[in-house]
Design a protein around this motif. Sequence first.
Motif, short mmCIF file in Angstrom:
data_model
loop_
_atom_site.label_atom_id
_atom_site.label_comp_id
_atom_site.label_asym_id
_atom_site.label_seq_id
_atom_site.Cartn_x
_atom_site.Cartn_y
_atom_site.Cartn_z
N UNK A 105 0.85 -1.19 0.00
CA UNK A 105 0.00 0.00 0.00
C UNK A 105 0.88 1.24 0.00
N UNK A 106 0.56 2.16 -0.87
CA UNK A 106 1.29 3.41 -0.94
C UNK A 106 0.26 4.53 -0.95
N UNK A 107 0.56 5.61 -0.26
CA UNK A 107 -0.37 6.74 -0.20
C UNK A 107 0.18 7.88 -1.04
N UNK A 108 -0.70 8.41 -1.89
CA UNK A 108 -0.35 9.56 -2.70
C UNK A 108 -1.35 10.67 -2.38
N UNK A 109 -0.87 11.90 -2.37
CA UNK A 109 -1.74 13.03 -2.08
C UNK A 109 -1.89 13.89 -3.33
N UNK A 110 -3.14 14.25 -3.63
CA UNK A 110 -3.46 15.08 -4.78
C UNK A 110 -4.09 16.37 -4.31
N UNK A 111 -3.81 17.45 -5.02
CA UNK A 111 -4.34 18.76 -4.66
C UNK A 111 -5.49 19.09 -5.61
N UNK A 112 -6.64 19.37 -5.01
CA UNK A 112 -7.84 19.67 -5.79
C UNK A 112 -8.36 21.04 -5.36
N UNK A 113 -8.56 21.93 -6.34
CA UNK A 113 -9.16 23.23 -6.02
C UNK A 113 -10.62 23.21 -6.45
N UNK A 114 -11.45 23.88 -5.65
CA UNK A 114 -12.88 23.89 -5.89
C UNK A 114 -13.43 25.29 -5.69
N UNK A 115 -14.15 25.78 -6.70
CA UNK A 115 -14.81 27.08 -6.62
C UNK A 115 -16.30 26.80 -6.50
N UNK A 121 -14.04 22.45 -10.53
CA UNK A 121 -13.11 21.60 -9.79
C UNK A 121 -11.92 21.27 -10.69
N UNK A 122 -10.70 21.43 -10.14
CA UNK A 122 -9.48 21.13 -10.89
C UNK A 122 -8.54 20.34 -9.98
N UNK A 123 -8.07 19.20 -10.49
CA UNK A 123 -7.15 18.35 -9.73
C UNK A 123 -5.79 18.37 -10.39
N UNK A 124 -4.74 18.26 -9.61
CA UNK A 124 -3.40 18.24 -10.19
C UNK A 124 -3.09 16.91 -10.89
N UNK A 132 -10.67 13.74 -20.55
CA UNK A 132 -12.04 14.23 -20.61
C UNK A 132 -12.99 13.64 -19.60
N UNK A 133 -12.46 13.02 -18.55
CA UNK A 133 -13.32 12.51 -17.48
C UNK A 133 -12.79 12.99 -16.14
N UNK A 134 -13.71 13.18 -15.20
CA UNK A 134 -13.31 13.61 -13.86
C UNK A 134 -12.59 12.47 -13.15
N UNK A 135 -11.55 12.82 -12.43
CA UNK A 135 -10.82 11.81 -11.66
C UNK A 135 -11.50 11.57 -10.32
N UNK A 136 -11.11 10.50 -9.70
CA UNK A 136 -11.69 10.11 -8.39
C UNK A 136 -11.46 11.17 -7.32
N UNK A 137 -10.35 11.93 -7.44
CA UNK A 137 -10.04 12.95 -6.44
C UNK A 137 -11.02 14.12 -6.57
N UNK A 138 -11.31 14.51 -7.81
CA UNK A 138 -12.29 15.58 -8.04
C UNK A 138 -13.68 15.12 -7.62
N UNK A 139 -14.02 13.87 -7.90
CA UNK A 139 -15.32 13.33 -7.49
C UNK A 139 -15.43 13.33 -5.96
N UNK A 140 -14.33 12.99 -5.27
CA UNK A 140 -14.33 12.99 -3.81
C UNK A 140 -14.60 14.40 -3.27
N UNK A 141 -14.02 15.42 -3.91
CA UNK A 141 -14.23 16.80 -3.46
C UNK A 141 -15.66 17.24 -3.75
#
Length: 173
Positions: A105-115, A121-124, A132-141
């Motif tokens: 198991x490895x943990x990665x952190x992604x930065x998501x900005x939300x207006x 919503x924009x994820x790094x 052309x599809x939203x990532x799981x990180x943007x969906x989580x936000x």
Amino acid sequence: MNAFFDGYVHSKTSLKQFVEQYERALGNKVEKEFQADFKSFSQMIPCATQFEMEERFRSAYTISKFREVQEEFTGKVYCNVISTLEGSSETTYNVRETVMYDGRHKRKTFVVSFVRNNCKVVCNYHLFEFRGILCRHAIAVLDWNDITCIPNRYILRRWKRDIRRAHMRVPIN
């Protein structure tokens, strides 16, 4: 290009044969797209989650594109919002994803900005910008912010099941 002509031409193909095989390959490709479009119109695959957002993608997109989106919804299970930073117009979220890598198991952190005011919503990770599809990180936000209806800007016209594709109307003899 090789995949398109695979099975139609080889290194010894003459120019005349190439043109004939090109027409045959194009005709087969158009026929396969007709079949895929018909399947998208006549069939629906079930949603993997209970999110209204996923249902919206399912009703809008072709089956193959929806499967890609569905992977992101199921992958959201491994994502957690771990911190937020409030700005004047946008909020920045750190979303941690647990992934399996070499059996660990490895943990990665992604930065998501939300207006919030325009639901942008924009994820790094930039999956939307590249595929052309939203990532799981943007969906989580979006879920974190109780957004249940996906904004229209994230439903791209080119993958809609009800779109008439211009290249499909080209007559093939």
